[in-house]
Design a protein around this motif. Structure first.
Motif, PDB file in Angstrom:
ATOM      1  N   PRO A  32       0.804  -1.224   0.000  1.00 41.54           N
ATOM      2  CA  PRO A  32       0.000   0.000   0.000  1.00 41.54           C
ATOM      3  C   PRO A  32       0.836   1.272   0.000  1.00 41.54           C
ATOM      4  O   PRO A  32       0.407   2.303  -0.527  1.00 41.54           O
ATOM      5  N   LEU A  33       2.048   1.216   0.558  1.00 41.65           N
ATOM      6  CA  LEU A  33       2.939   2.369   0.502  1.00 41.65           C
ATOM      7  C   LEU A  33       3.346   2.666  -0.940  1.00 41.65           C
ATOM      8  O   LEU A  33       3.338   3.822  -1.380  1.00 41.65           O
ATOM      9  N   THR A  34       3.696   1.633  -1.681  1.00 41.94           N
ATOM     10  CA  THR A  34       4.062   1.807  -3.082  1.00 41.94           C
ATOM     11  C   THR A  34       2.910   2.417  -3.864  1.00 41.94           C
ATOM     12  O   THR A  34       3.089   3.355  -4.649  1.00 41.94           O
ATOM     13  N   GLU A  35       1.707   1.894  -3.640  1.00 43.09           N
ATOM     14  CA  GLU A  35       0.525   2.425  -4.332  1.00 43.09           C
ATOM     15  C   GLU A  35       0.297   3.895  -3.982  1.00 43.09           C
ATOM     16  O   GLU A  35       0.022   4.718  -4.859  1.00 43.09           O
ATOM     17  N   ALA A  36       0.412   4.221  -2.710  1.00 42.23           N
ATOM     18  CA  ALA A  36       0.170   5.600  -2.273  1.00 42.23           C
ATOM     19  C   ALA A  36       1.206   6.551  -2.866  1.00 42.23           C
ATOM     20  O   ALA A  36       0.875   7.667  -3.288  1.00 42.23           O
ATOM     21  N   ALA A  37       2.463   6.121  -2.911  1.00 47.56           N
ATOM     22  CA  ALA A  37       3.524   6.975  -3.439  1.00 47.56           C
ATOM     23  C   ALA A  37       3.335   7.225  -4.931  1.00 47.56           C
ATOM     24  O   ALA A  37       3.499   8.356  -5.414  1.00 47.56           O
ATOM     25  N   LEU A  38       2.979   6.197  -5.667  1.00 48.81           N
ATOM     26  CA  LEU A  38       2.752   6.363  -7.103  1.00 48.81           C
ATOM     27  C   LEU A  38       1.518   7.207  -7.364  1.00 48.81           C
ATOM     28  O   LEU A  38       1.507   8.057  -8.266  1.00 48.81           O
ATOM     29  N   ARG A  98      -7.333  -3.898   7.534  1.00 47.99           N
ATOM     30  CA  ARG A  98      -8.558  -3.144   7.276  1.00 47.99           C
ATOM     31  C   ARG A  98      -8.307  -2.020   6.282  1.00 47.99           C
ATOM     32  O   ARG A  98      -7.162  -1.594   6.101  1.00 47.99           O
ATOM     33  N   PRO A  99      -9.346  -1.517   5.634  1.00 49.40           N
ATOM     34  CA  PRO A  99      -9.171  -0.433   4.664  1.00 49.40           C
ATOM     35  C   PRO A  99      -8.619   0.833   5.319  1.00 49.40           C
ATOM     36  O   PRO A  99      -8.749   1.037   6.525  1.00 49.40           O
ATOM     37  N   ARG A 100      -8.012   1.667   4.507  1.00 51.07           N
ATOM     38  CA  ARG A 100      -7.492   2.954   4.954  1.00 51.07           C
ATOM     39  C   ARG A 100      -8.614   3.783   5.570  1.00 51.07           C
ATOM     40  O   ARG A 100      -9.714   3.856   5.030  1.00 51.07           O
ATOM     41  N   THR A 101      -8.343   4.406   6.710  1.00 51.05           N
ATOM     42  CA  THR A 101      -9.335   5.256   7.365  1.00 51.05           C
ATOM     43  C   THR A 101      -8.977   6.735   7.275  1.00 51.05           C
ATOM     44  O   THR A 101      -9.859   7.593   7.346  1.00 51.05           O
ATOM     45  N   GLY A 102      -7.692   7.027   7.180  1.00 57.19           N
ATOM     46  CA  GLY A 102      -7.256   8.425   7.199  1.00 57.19           C
ATOM     47  C   GLY A 102      -7.221   9.032   8.586  1.00 57.19           C
ATOM     48  O   GLY A 102      -6.929  10.215   8.749  1.00 57.19           O
ATOM     49  N   HIS A 103      -7.501   8.201   9.600  1.00 57.49           N
ATOM     50  CA  HIS A 103      -7.526   8.694  10.983  1.00 57.49           C
ATOM     51  C   HIS A 103      -6.361   8.063  11.747  1.00 57.49           C
ATOM     52  O   HIS A 103      -6.421   6.900  12.151  1.00 57.49           O
ATOM     53  N   ILE A 104      -5.305   8.835  11.942  1.00 59.48           N
ATOM     54  CA  ILE A 104      -4.086   8.331  12.568  1.00 59.48           C
ATOM     55  C   ILE A 104      -3.730   9.201  13.768  1.00 59.48           C
ATOM     56  O   ILE A 104      -3.693  10.432  13.663  1.00 59.48           O
ATOM     57  N   LEU A 109       0.980   2.827  26.732  1.00 56.10           N
ATOM     58  CA  LEU A 109       0.002   2.559  25.684  1.00 56.10           C
ATOM     59  C   LEU A 109      -0.848   1.380  26.143  1.00 56.10           C
ATOM     60  O   LEU A 109      -0.399   0.234  26.120  1.00 56.10           O
ATOM     61  N   PRO A 110      -2.082   1.634  26.583  1.00 56.80           N
ATOM     62  CA  PRO A 110      -2.888   0.563  27.167  1.00 56.80           C
ATOM     63  C   PRO A 110      -3.490  -0.357  26.115  1.00 56.80           C
ATOM     64  O   PRO A 110      -3.643  -0.003  24.943  1.00 56.80           O
ATOM     65  N   GLY A 111      -3.853  -1.572  26.561  1.00 54.54           N
ATOM     66  CA  GLY A 111      -4.604  -2.500  25.718  1.00 54.54           C
ATOM     67  C   GLY A 111      -3.838  -2.979  24.505  1.00 54.54           C
ATOM     68  O   GLY A 111      -2.620  -3.122  24.514  1.00 54.54           O
ATOM     69  N   LEU A 112      -4.599  -3.244  23.443  1.00 52.57           N
ATOM     70  CA  LEU A 112      -4.037  -3.709  22.172  1.00 52.57           C
ATOM     71  C   LEU A 112      -4.466  -2.751  21.063  1.00 52.57           C
ATOM     72  O   LEU A 112      -5.321  -3.078  20.235  1.00 52.57           O
ATOM     73  N   PRO A 113      -3.916  -1.556  21.039  1.00 56.48           N
ATOM     74  CA  PRO A 113      -4.334  -0.570  20.036  1.00 56.48           C
ATOM     75  C   PRO A 113      -3.975  -1.030  18.628  1.00 56.48           C
ATOM     76  O   PRO A 113      -2.874  -1.529  18.386  1.00 56.48           O
ATOM     77  N   ARG A 114      -4.912  -0.846  17.717  1.00 54.92           N
ATOM     78  CA  ARG A 114      -4.722  -1.316  16.344  1.00 54.92           C
ATOM     79  C   ARG A 114      -4.641  -0.165  15.375  1.00 54.92           C
ATOM     80  O   ARG A 114      -5.090   0.941  15.652  1.00 54.92           O
ATOM     81  N   ILE A 115      -4.081  -0.456  14.201  1.00 58.36           N
ATOM     82  CA  ILE A 115      -4.026   0.523  13.122  1.00 58.36           C
ATOM     83  C   ILE A 115      -3.893  -0.230  11.805  1.00 58.36           C
ATOM     84  O   ILE A 115      -3.190  -1.249  11.722  1.00 58.36           O
ATOM     85  N   ALA A 116      -4.570   0.258  10.775  1.00 56.44           N
ATOM     86  CA  ALA A 116      -4.516  -0.381   9.460  1.00 56.44           C
ATOM     87  C   ALA A 116      -3.163  -0.144   8.804  1.00 56.44           C
ATOM     88  O   ALA A 116      -2.597   0.950   8.900  1.00 56.44           O
ATOM     89  N   ARG A 117      -2.663  -1.156   8.128  1.00 55.91           N
ATOM     90  CA  ARG A 117      -1.389  -1.020   7.423  1.00 55.91           C
ATOM     91  C   ARG A 117      -1.438   0.120   6.409  1.00 55.91           C
ATOM     92  O   ARG A 117      -0.448   0.818   6.202  1.00 55.91           O
ATOM     93  N   ALA A 118      -2.579   0.287   5.755  1.00 53.02           N
ATOM     94  CA  ALA A 118      -2.698   1.368   4.763  1.00 53.02           C
ATOM     95  C   ALA A 118      -2.551   2.735   5.415  1.00 53.02           C
ATOM     96  O   ALA A 118      -1.998   3.662   4.815  1.00 53.02           O
ATOM     97  N   ASP A 119      -3.027   2.874   6.644  1.00 51.53           N
ATOM     98  CA  ASP A 119      -2.866   4.144   7.353  1.00 51.53           C
ATOM     99  C   ASP A 119      -1.403   4.359   7.758  1.00 51.53           C
ATOM    100  O   ASP A 119      -0.897   5.489   7.714  1.00 51.53           O
ATOM    101  N   VAL A 120      -0.734   3.282   8.172  1.00 50.87           N
ATOM    102  CA  VAL A 120       0.695   3.388   8.485  1.00 50.87           C
ATOM    103  C   VAL A 120       1.464   3.816   7.242  1.00 50.87           C
ATOM    104  O   VAL A 120       2.345   4.679   7.296  1.00 50.87           O
TER     105      VAL A 120
END
Length: 211
Positions: free
Chosen positions: A15-21, A159-165, A176-187
């Motif tokens: 997804p990084l490659t796609e976003a950069a292109l 999960r799909p990109r959310t744009g909320h990071i 950092l409590p719990g098991l916080p998650r983040i989508a690879r596309a957002d990273v």
């Protein structure tokens, strides 16, 4: 910008490659097998070994920034991948003059471990060598005068990109409590943004999904 990507075929690298292109950047991907990346306008693939300074120097020629999403996937044996590749990257910067490096790591590495929850620490103990390898590579990087950024995402999802990071400097984080998650596309979006805007220089950004 002219970007060199390491790990471009991986789960965050793709997804990084796609976003950069999509953003119109000139992308060079250093990969072992160029056949894994179809030809695209703006994309150049270079066959090589990320542990080899000569391969990296060739791929990094005229690059404005390097972004690495290298990892070992589900393997518990990193075979010193991050330590060795970081040594090669640093050597390549000395040959090419490249200064901007953005590296995806993981929350739980190095100084972030004491700030993690009990649940997250249980996961780390399943692959301790992976975290030691990342820490060894990052120690090399942070002892240079390069313009580096380290990104420590929480638990990665497909999960799909959310744009909320949510990004917070590790130095400002108590725990950092719990098991916080983040989508690879957002990273991927964060890595691209910080590489191209020059933000988070010589800092470690902890990444989670914002509410």
């Amino acid at each position: 910008m002219r970007l060199l990507l390491l790990g471009a075929t991986g789960t965050t690298g793709a997804p990084l490659t796609e976003a950069a292109l999509r953003a119109g950047h000139e992308v060079t991907a250093l990969v072992r097998n160029p056949g894994k990346l179809p030809e695209r306008p703006g994309l150049r693939t270079v066959a090589g070994d990320v542990r080899d300074p000569r391969s990296l120097a060739t791929a990094a020629d005229k690059a404005d920034a390097l972004i690495s999403t290298l990892g070992v996937g589900a393997s518990r044996d990193p075979d010193n991948l991050i330590r060795d590749s970081m040594r090669a990257v640093i050597a390549a910067t000395e040959q090419t003059g490249l200064r901007r490096l953005v590296i995806q790591s993981a929350f739980g590495v190095g100084a972030s471990y004491p700030k993690s929850s009990v649940m997250m620490r249980l996961g780390y103990h399943l692959a301790p060598a992976v975290f030691r390898d990342k820490a060894a590579g990052e120690d090399q990087l942070t002892n240079t005068d390069l313009d580096w950024t380290l990104a420590y995402p929480g638990v990665l999802t497909n999960r799909p990109r959310t744009g909320h990071i949510a990004a917070i400097d590790l130095r400002e984080l108590d725990r950092l409590p719990g098991l916080p998650r983040i989508a690879r596309a957002d990273v991927a979006d964060f890595l691209l943004h910080t590489a191209t805007t020059g933000t988070w220089i010589r800092s470690i950004a902890v990444l989670t999904a914002s509410k």
